[in-house]
Design a protein around this motif. Structure first.
Motif, PDB file in Angstrom:
ATOM      1  N   THR A 152       0.775  -1.213   0.205  1.00 24.46           N
ATOM      2  CA  THR A 152      -0.001   0.091  -0.322  1.00 24.46           C
ATOM      3  C   THR A 152       0.962   1.317   0.013  1.00 24.46           C
ATOM      4  N   VAL A 180       3.078   4.390  -1.393  1.00 20.16           N
ATOM      5  CA  VAL A 180       3.107   5.021  -2.743  1.00 20.16           C
ATOM      6  C   VAL A 180       4.565   5.833  -2.563  1.00 20.16           C
ATOM      7  N   GLN A 218      -1.422   0.490  -7.683  1.00 16.96           N
ATOM      8  CA  GLN A 218      -2.113   0.185  -6.396  1.00 16.96           C
ATOM      9  C   GLN A 218      -3.253  -0.820  -6.691  1.00 16.96           C
ATOM     10  N   ASN A 263       6.564   3.184  -6.256  1.00 22.01           N
ATOM     11  CA  ASN A 263       5.335   2.470  -6.541  1.00 22.01           C
ATOM     12  C   ASN A 263       4.407   3.479  -7.219  1.00 22.01           C
TER      13      ASN A 263
END
Length: 109
Positions: free
Chosen positions: A17, A19, A63, A60
Motif C-alpha cells: 500500500t 506510494v 495500487q 511504486n
C-alpha cells in the motif's frame, strides 16, 4: 544436462500500500504484474519526493483498485418454465446454468 526449474511467480500487490517506496514485484515482472487472479490493479500518482527523500531510486506507481468478483459456479442458478410437448401435454422444464443439467417433469394438476 538437467533442466532448470523456475520458481512460480508470486507478485501480489494486496499488501503493498506504499506510494513512496519501490514496487514490490518479482524480478522480471512489470510494475502492474500480479499473479493473484482476484486482484484488480491500476496505475496511480506516486509520491516521488518522499521516495527520493527516503533514498529509493524508484517508486511504486501501481495500487490495488479492487477485487475481481468470484464467478465460481454455485450450482443454484436455475431457470424453470412450462413447455408444451408435441403431443400437447404440459411439462415443467428446469435448467441448471451451472451444471448444464436439464430436467423435464409433468405439470402437477
Amino acid at each position: 544436462m538437467a533442466g532448470r526449474t523456475r520458481a512460480p511467480k508470486t507478485t501480489n500487490l494486496t499488501d503493498d500500500t506504499t506510494v513512496d517506496a519501490p514496487q514490490s514485484t518479482d524480478a522480471g515482472d512489470a510494475p502492474a504484474d500480479t499473479y493473484d487472479a482476484s486482484e484488480r490493479v491500476s496505475s496511480t500518482a506516486p509520491d516521488k519526493a518522499t521516495a527520493a527523500a527516503a533514498g529509493h531510486q524508484s517508486v511504486n506507481a501501481v495500487q490495488v483498485t479492487g477485487t475481481v468478483p468470484d464467478t465460481t459456479p454455485t450450482g443454484t442458478r436455475t431457470e424453470t418454465y412450462t413447455q408444451v410437448q408435441p403431443d400437447g401435454t404440459e411439462v415443467t422444464v428446469t435448467h441448471n446454468y451451472d451444471t448444464g443439467e436439464t430436467t423435464v417433469a409433468p405439470v402437477a394438476p
